[in-house]
Design a protein around this motif. Structure first.
Motif, short mmCIF file in Angstrom:
data_model
loop_
_atom_site.label_atom_id
_atom_site.label_comp_id
_atom_site.label_asym_id
_atom_site.label_seq_id
_atom_site.Cartn_x
_atom_site.Cartn_y
_atom_site.Cartn_z
N GLY A 227 -0.33 11.21 3.70
CA GLY A 227 -1.70 11.33 3.23
C GLY A 227 -2.23 10.12 2.50
O GLY A 227 -3.42 10.09 2.14
N ASP A 228 -1.40 9.12 2.26
CA ASP A 228 -1.86 7.92 1.56
C ASP A 228 -2.84 7.12 2.40
O ASP A 228 -2.79 7.12 3.64
CB ASP A 228 -0.68 7.01 1.22
N ARG A 229 -3.71 6.42 1.70
CA ARG A 229 -4.56 5.41 2.32
C ARG A 229 -3.91 4.07 2.02
O ARG A 229 -3.74 3.69 0.85
CB ARG A 229 -5.97 5.47 1.75
N VAL A 230 -3.53 3.33 3.08
CA VAL A 230 -2.74 2.11 2.93
C VAL A 230 -3.46 0.93 3.57
O VAL A 230 -4.01 1.05 4.67
CB VAL A 230 -1.35 2.28 3.57
N LEU A 231 -3.45 -0.20 2.88
CA LEU A 231 -3.96 -1.46 3.42
C LEU A 231 -2.80 -2.40 3.65
O LEU A 231 -1.98 -2.63 2.75
CB LEU A 231 -4.95 -2.10 2.44
N GLN A 232 -2.71 -2.97 4.84
CA GLN A 232 -1.71 -4.00 5.13
C GLN A 232 -2.44 -5.25 5.61
O GLN A 232 -2.95 -5.28 6.73
CB GLN A 232 -0.72 -3.53 6.20
N PRO A 233 -2.50 -6.30 4.79
CA PRO A 233 -3.24 -7.51 5.14
C PRO A 233 -2.42 -8.46 6.00
O PRO A 233 -2.33 -9.65 5.72
CB PRO A 233 -3.55 -8.11 3.77
N ALA A 234 -1.78 -7.95 7.02
CA ALA A 234 -0.98 -8.78 7.91
C ALA A 234 -0.52 -7.94 9.08
O ALA A 234 0.13 -6.91 8.86
CB ALA A 234 0.24 -9.35 7.17
N ALA A 235 -0.85 -8.36 10.27
CA ALA A 235 -0.24 -7.76 11.45
C ALA A 235 1.15 -8.37 11.56
O ALA A 235 1.32 -9.56 11.37
CB ALA A 235 -1.06 -8.07 12.70
N VAL A 236 2.15 -7.57 11.84
CA VAL A 236 3.52 -8.08 11.81
C VAL A 236 4.22 -7.82 13.13
O VAL A 236 3.88 -6.90 13.86
CB VAL A 236 4.33 -7.45 10.67
N TYR A 237 5.20 -8.64 13.41
CA TYR A 237 6.04 -8.42 14.58
C TYR A 237 7.03 -7.31 14.27
O TYR A 237 7.42 -7.09 13.13
CB TYR A 237 6.79 -9.70 14.94
N GLY A 238 7.43 -6.60 15.30
CA GLY A 238 8.36 -5.49 15.13
C GLY A 238 7.63 -4.16 15.04
O GLY A 238 6.44 -4.05 15.35
N LYS A 239 8.32 -3.15 14.56
CA LYS A 239 7.82 -1.78 14.59
C LYS A 239 7.30 -1.30 13.24
O LYS A 239 7.05 -0.11 13.06
CB LYS A 239 8.91 -0.84 15.08
N LEU A 240 7.11 -2.21 12.29
CA LEU A 240 6.73 -1.81 10.94
C LEU A 240 5.44 -0.99 10.91
O LEU A 240 5.39 0.06 10.28
CB LEU A 240 6.57 -3.04 10.05
N VAL A 241 4.39 -1.47 11.55
CA VAL A 241 3.09 -0.82 11.44
C VAL A 241 3.15 0.61 11.95
O VAL A 241 2.70 1.55 11.28
CB VAL A 241 2.01 -1.63 12.17
N SER A 242 3.70 0.81 13.13
CA SER A 242 3.77 2.17 13.67
C SER A 242 4.67 3.05 12.82
O SER A 242 4.38 4.23 12.61
CB SER A 242 4.25 2.14 15.12
N HIS A 243 5.74 2.49 12.29
CA HIS A 243 6.68 3.26 11.47
C HIS A 243 6.02 3.74 10.18
O HIS A 243 6.14 4.92 9.81
CB HIS A 243 7.89 2.39 11.14
N LEU A 244 5.29 2.85 9.51
CA LEU A 244 4.64 3.23 8.27
C LEU A 244 3.41 4.09 8.51
O LEU A 244 3.11 4.99 7.72
CB LEU A 244 4.27 1.99 7.46
N ALA A 245 2.71 3.84 9.60
CA ALA A 245 1.55 4.68 9.93
C ALA A 245 1.98 6.12 10.19
O ALA A 245 1.27 7.07 9.83
CB ALA A 245 0.81 4.11 11.14
N LYS A 246 3.12 6.29 10.81
CA LYS A 246 3.63 7.65 11.03
C LYS A 246 3.96 8.32 9.71
O LYS A 246 3.84 9.54 9.58
CB LYS A 246 4.85 7.60 11.95
N LYS A 247 4.38 7.55 8.71
CA LYS A 247 4.69 8.12 7.40
C LYS A 247 3.43 8.65 6.72
O LYS A 247 3.45 9.74 6.12
CB LYS A 247 5.36 7.06 6.52
N VAL A 248 2.30 7.94 6.82
CA VAL A 248 1.08 8.45 6.18
C VAL A 248 0.55 9.67 6.90
O VAL A 248 -0.09 10.54 6.31
CB VAL A 248 -0.01 7.36 6.06
N GLY A 249 0.82 9.75 8.21
CA GLY A 249 0.47 10.94 8.97
C GLY A 249 -1.01 11.07 9.26
O GLY A 249 -1.82 10.22 8.86
N PRO A 250 -1.39 12.13 9.92
CA PRO A 250 -2.79 12.32 10.35
C PRO A 250 -3.76 12.50 9.20
O PRO A 250 -4.97 12.34 9.38
CB PRO A 250 -2.73 13.56 11.24
N GLU A 251 -3.27 12.87 8.02
CA GLU A 251 -4.15 13.05 6.86
C GLU A 251 -4.38 11.75 6.09
O GLU A 251 -5.21 11.71 5.18
CB GLU A 251 -3.56 14.11 5.91
#
Length: 248
Positions: A81-105
């Protein structure tokens, strides 16, 4: 060398769009800073190299097989449910992994100065409606306040004046009780077997990184006293996670 990318431009850069890359692909790209073009074109700017380098084996090699531990360290600071800002597109699976943690809410907002990086990350996170991407200068990025601002291997790639401008902008985006998180390089212990190798990498490929061996990341934040800070080092001190919680 690292597994992330996002750089501030020399001039003020307004956001291009929050739509998928295909919707704004014909728009002119923001001006790239000279240091990015001079130092990092081979790694982050050339489209063919973006596709070549964004592979898990490459990320694992660059981060000395610590990529999963570092990703978990960042993930631990994020809640559903968190609102997260990441000021960097990164190589690897980080973005999808952390986006799944915040979930649909929640919302996972990724920005980068380069169209090529935003186009690339959009392809990787297709199907995750909680994600949002935007071409934006890291010194200006974000809208409103966030539960977590995640600077992941960004600070070591920019000159000192950019470090300060980026850190202060990111700090301003943290809501009371929220977190400003840096995951980045750190000075390894003297006996670390990788220390001489990393020193050479920094000398020849990462000219702005060694500043993190002598400066604390919170020292780049002007209102650092408004945060409660904690720090942990990883892999013999080669990496660090620094978290500041904004006081209520």
């Amino acid at each position: 060398m690292n597994a992330s990318v996002d750089f501030a431009g020399n001039d003020k850069v307004e956001p291009v769009s929050t739509m998928p890359a295909a919707s704004w692909g014909e728009m002119p790209a923001p001006k790239l800073p000279d240091y990015l073009v001079d130092v990092y074109t081979w790694a982050y700017v050339a489209p063919n190299m973006v596709e070549l380098l964004d592979r898990e084996i490459v990320v694992a090699t660059i981060l000395w097989m610590q990529q999963n531990k570092l990703m978990r360290a960042a993930r631990d600071e994020i809640a559903p449910g968190d609102r997260v800002l990441q000021p960097a597109a990164v190589y690897g699976k980080l973005v999808s992994h952390l986006a799944k943690k915040v979930g649909p809410e929640g919302e996972y907002h990724v920005t980068d100065i380069q169209n090529v990086q935003i186009e690339h990350v959009n392809r990787k996170i297709a199907g995750l409606p909680q994600t949002r991407t935007e071409v934006r200068d890291a010194r200006l990025t974000g809208d409103g306040e966030y539960d977590v601002v995640n600077s992941y291997f960004l600070m070591h790639e920019v000159p000192e004046d950019y470090k300060r401008a980026i850190a202060n902008n990111l700090a301003s985006r943290v809501k009371p009780g929220g977190k400003l998180m840096f995951v980045d390089y750190h000075e390894p212990v003297m006996w670390h077997p990788m220390r001489p190798i990393i020193w050479l990498v920094f000398k020849w490929l990462e000219p702005f990184a060694k500043a993190l061996w002598s400066n604390e990341l919170w020292d780049y934040v002007e209102d650092r006293d408004q945060f409660e800070w904690r720090k942990e080092t990883i892999f013999g001190g080669l990496y660090q996670k620094v978290v500041g919680v904004r006081k209520a």
